[in-house]
Write an enzyme that holds these catalytic residues in place. Structure first.
Site, PDB file in Angstrom:
ATOM      1  CD  GLU A 101      -2.763   1.155   2.497  1.00  0.00           C
ATOM      2  OE1 GLU A 101      -2.728   0.216   3.304  1.00  0.00           O
ATOM      3  OE2 GLU A 101      -3.469   2.167   2.638  1.00  0.00           O
ATOM      4  NE  ARG A 145       2.133  -7.935   9.830  1.00  0.00           N
ATOM      5  CZ  ARG A 145       2.188  -6.837   9.066  1.00  0.00           C
ATOM      6  NH1 ARG A 145       3.133  -5.953   9.235  1.00  0.00           N
ATOM      7  NH2 ARG A 145       1.282  -6.614   8.148  1.00  0.00           N
ATOM      8  CE  LYS A 159       3.704   0.037   3.953  1.00  0.00           C
ATOM      9  NZ  LYS A 159       2.327  -0.080   3.545  1.00  0.00           N
TER      10      LYS A 159
HETATM   11  P1  ATP Z   1       2.571  -1.847   7.548  1.00  0.00           P
HETATM   12  O1  ATP Z   1       1.752  -2.091   8.776  1.00  0.00           O
HETATM   13  O2  ATP Z   1       4.016  -1.722   7.806  1.00  0.00           O
HETATM   14  O3  ATP Z   1       2.023  -0.748   6.714  1.00  0.00           O
HETATM   15  P2  ATP Z   1       1.312  -3.601   5.814  1.00  0.00           P
HETATM   16  O4  ATP Z   1       1.154  -5.063   5.871  1.00  0.00           O
HETATM   17  O5  ATP Z   1       0.105  -2.765   6.003  1.00  0.00           O
HETATM   18  O6  ATP Z   1       2.446  -3.193   6.769  1.00  0.00           O
HETATM   19  P3  ATP Z   1       1.548  -3.418   3.021  1.00  0.00           P
HETATM   20  O7  ATP Z   1       2.053  -2.299   2.203  1.00  0.00           O
HETATM   21  O8  ATP Z   1       0.114  -3.716   2.982  1.00  0.00           O
HETATM   22  O9  ATP Z   1       1.993  -3.132   4.502  1.00  0.00           O
HETATM   23  O10 ATP Z   1       2.411  -4.720   2.770  1.00  0.00           O
HETATM   24  C1  ATP Z   1       2.792  -5.242   1.516  1.00  0.00           C
HETATM   25  C2  ATP Z   1       3.147  -6.683   1.716  1.00  0.00           C
HETATM   26  O11 ATP Z   1       4.217  -6.810   2.621  1.00  0.00           O
HETATM   27  C3  ATP Z   1       1.981  -7.462   2.297  1.00  0.00           C
HETATM   28  O12 ATP Z   1       1.862  -8.670   1.605  1.00  0.00           O
HETATM   29  C4  ATP Z   1       2.376  -7.667   3.723  1.00  0.00           C
HETATM   30  O13 ATP Z   1       1.807  -8.842   4.224  1.00  0.00           O
HETATM   31  C5  ATP Z   1       3.900  -7.724   3.645  1.00  0.00           C
HETATM   32  N1  ATP Z   1       4.502  -7.305   4.912  1.00  0.00           N
HETATM   33  C6  ATP Z   1       4.295  -6.158   5.576  1.00  0.00           C
HETATM   34  N2  ATP Z   1       4.983  -6.127   6.726  1.00  0.00           N
HETATM   35  C7  ATP Z   1       5.667  -7.295   6.795  1.00  0.00           C
HETATM   36  C8  ATP Z   1       6.562  -7.868   7.745  1.00  0.00           C
HETATM   37  N3  ATP Z   1       6.894  -7.231   8.857  1.00  0.00           N
HETATM   38  N4  ATP Z   1       7.067  -9.083   7.485  1.00  0.00           N
HETATM   39  C9  ATP Z   1       6.746  -9.739   6.352  1.00  0.00           C
HETATM   40  N5  ATP Z   1       5.912  -9.259   5.419  1.00  0.00           N
HETATM   41  C10 ATP Z   1       5.372  -8.053   5.628  1.00  0.00           C
HETATM   42 MG    MG Z   2      -1.551  -2.545   4.910  1.00  0.00          MG
END
Ligand code: ATP
Ligand code: MG
Length: 592
Positions: free
Chosen positions: A72, A296, A306
């Site tokens: 995202e 994760r 983020k």
């Molecule tokens: P954040 O909370 O940091 O914004 P998110 O999951 O909302 O994390 P996205 O941009 O939606 O962030 O993530 C893109 C991809 O990266 C998704 O498939 C998510 O599952 C994966 N991802 C995000 N954080 C992690 C992590 N700490 N370890 C492994 N994969 C991750």
């Molecule tokens: Mg997200």
């Protein structure tokens, strides 16, 4: 409390251990650390996702693999995303498939083009190439049509209830929910209302579209989830074209299906969403993409979201997303991490099925190991003490020093050596304890790539502090042509005073004082380490560093690994410490 070990991954001569602990068999955490074990096989076993992929290819379920990385664009990528990137792109590479980059941009309020550009740069830097660049917003029209299809099948309806009412009717995990009074609207009415929603007739929150699944399902995600909401907001790509936006669950699986993604890999929090993912695909009769979840990745002494990283930026705990203390890819790059070291790190930690916290020392180990192989050795004094070689003639000579003893392909360089030198203040002691193998009255040390010197006299200031020290050098002890027959224990780094150039050096420590800021009481920001940045405004460096390059890595002898910071200019050199030479935190911990 239960403690046990597991061996998830091996590399040639090292092995990672998983230390798991469980409290009341409820809370569980994994710490991954690593130790050295000789003669481990090169091969590692398949992770559980590779097993699934191999099975699908063998059974003919899929002919090739198509994965996607779906960020995202609401912030910069962090090291956790690097795990997901390595996994998605790595699978495709391993099995001859492809990976799409798909921006999951269904929330117009938090998303920005700056982040889109940053994310692309980071993925490229990590060394991966996507087959296609897509956006969930590319599919808004198709997603709208999917919702219309569901309405026509009596599988979706427009609900006028407020979000509070919807929440109240949702029930609890142990009690079924209640049907909304709008659940039985006719197809025609629903179609008209949905079209009116799109046309902008309603205000935010006035109406939503919900899928008609099962208000009594034990899985709360299936209790008529919202699939469309009204949001009069400007979107970074579609502008003001839309005022209704699909929810994540309605966009993600369908976008996967539109692209014919075979293996849609996400993190564990989506396990309960999987039945919904499958439900939409089944009801819409679209390509049967499948979702798989892994744990994760979390890292000690930092936070990994983020949203929280944005708080650190907004509240000025750091200078920006690329502040070298941040766990973002852009910050790690600025700090001097290499893509290779991050990929190695991901290989070592493997793919887990339960939430875990990786010890940041493992990441530091990986970068240290890589930098040891590639970094150019340089002499830099942080806290100078002047040494006068009383028997050295006026003028100077050039001495040769190897650029990297670990790399046969690098040669050596010349460094000016003269009568006036700087050494590190902490390398001299007037009254040394036993086993102080550095400089002290009457004691001898070698100056790296130059001569053995001996301290003859301390010259003091009026206040009793040491002004400079007078030494004599042994002409016959020159490195490479040493006929002195002397053996000395200590070798010091130094710079020639008239030739030294000055540079600012930034030393970074962990961003947080505690291992897991999120599990502490109160706000995570209360645990920010106030001493995470130490700036040395004028360190003295050997003159060759005047030509330091952004893509080169340096080992300042006995000091650590460094790289040029992006704030550097011709007038002012600035270096970032990427990592220390040794794991100083492990020592601290032992000391307790
Ligand atoms: P954040 O909370 O940091 O914004 P998110 O999951 O909302 O994390 P996205 O941009 O939606 O962030 O993530 C893109 C991809 O990266 C998704 O498939 C998510 O599952 C994966 N991802 C995000 N954080 C992690 C992590 N700490 N370890 C492994 N994969 C991750
Ligand atoms: Mg997200």
């Amino acid at each position: 409390m239960e403690l046990y070990f597991k061996l998830p991954t091996t590399t040639n001569s090292r092995i990672c251990f998983l230390l798991l602990y469980r409290v009341n068999s409820q809370v569980s955490k994994e710490f991954i650390f690593m130790t050295e074990v000789k003669n481990q096989p090169e091969e590692r076993s398949l992770n559980f996702i590779e097993e699934i992929v191999e099975e699908d290819l063998k059974s003919g379920k899929h002919e090739s693999v198509l994965t996607r990385f779906p960020p995202e664009p609401n912030g910069y990528l962090h090291i956790g995303h690097a795990k997901s990137i390595s996994l998605n792109f790595g699978l495709a590479l391993k099995y001859g498939g492809k990976t799409n980059l798909r921006f999951d941009d269904t929330n117009p309020v938090t998303e920005e083009t700056e982040y889109v550009d940053g994310i692309k740069e980071d993925i490229k830097w990590l060394g991966f190439t996507w087959a296609n660049e897509f956006y969930a917003s590319d599919y808004f029209e198709e997603l709208y049509e999917f919702a219309v299809t569901l309405i026509k099948e009596k599988l979706a309806y427009v609900d006028d209830s407020s979000s509070e009412e919807i929440a109240a009717m949702k029930g609890t995990p142990t009690e079924p929910g209640k049907d909304s009074p709008f659940r039985t609207r006719s197809i025609e009415e629903n179609l008209q209302l949905f079209a009116d929603m799109r046309a902008g007739k309603y205000k935010d929150g006035e109406k939503v579209v919900r899928a008609k699944v099962d208000m009594a399902s034990p899985n709360m995600q299936l209790r008529d989830p919202i699939i469309y909401r009204i949001k009069h907001a400007h979107h970074h790509r579609t502008g003001d074209k839309w005022c209704i936006y699909p929810m994540y669950d309605f966009a993600h699986g369908q976008s996967d299906a539109i692209e014919h993604i075979t293996h849609s890999i996400c993190t564990l929090e989506f396990v309960t969403h999987r039945p919904l993912y499958d439900w939409f695909i089944e009801k819409l009769k679209i390509f049967p993409s499948k979702q798989y979840e892994f744990a994760r990745m979390n890292l000690t002494y930092t936070v990994m979201s983020k949203r929280r990283l944005l708080q650190l930026v907004n509240d000025k705990h750091v200078s920006g997303w690329d502040d070298p203390r941040m766990p973002t890819i852009t910050a790690l790059r600025r700090r001097g991490y290499t893509p290779e070291s991050i990929r190695t790190f991901n290989e070592k930690i493997g793919v887990q099925k339960r939430d875990n916290i990786i010890d940041v020392s493992l990441l530091e180990f990986c970068i240290r190991e890589h930098l040891n192989r590639i970094a150019l050795r340089r002499l830099v004094v942080f806290d100078p003490l002047k040494v006068i070689l009383t028997n050295y003639p006026e003028g100077f000579e050039m001495v040769r020093s190897e650029n990297n003893p670990e790399d046969e392909n690098t040669d050596s360089r010349e460094i000016p050596f003269s009568r006036e030198l700087y050494i590190e203040r902490e390398d001299f002691m007037e009254n040394p304890p036993k086993k102080f193998f550095r400089l002290a009255p009457g004691q001898k040390v070698r100056l790296k790539s130059a001569y053995i010197i001996q301290c003859d006299e301390i010259i003091k200031e009026a206040d009793g502090s040491i002004k400079e020290i007078h030494c004599s050098y042994l002409p016959e002890s020159k490195s490479g042509a040493d006929t002195s027959g002397l053996k000395v224990q200590g070798t010091l780094h130094w710079v020639s005073v008239p030739h030294a150039i000055t540079a600012e050096v930034r030393l970074y420590d962990r961003l947080f004082r505690v291992e897991d800021p999120m599990s502490e009481e109160g706000d995570f920001k209360d645990y920010v380490n106030p001493d995470s940045l130490q700036t040395i405004s004028a360190a003295y460096a050997e003159p060759s560093l005047r030509n330091a390059k952004f893509d080169e890595r340096y080992q300042f002898l006995r000091k650590g690994y460094f790289c040029l910071d992006k704030d550097s200019s011709e007038e002012k050199l600035i270096f970032n410490r990427t990592v220390t030479l040794k794991d100083t935190w492990a020592k601290e911990k032992k000391k307790g």
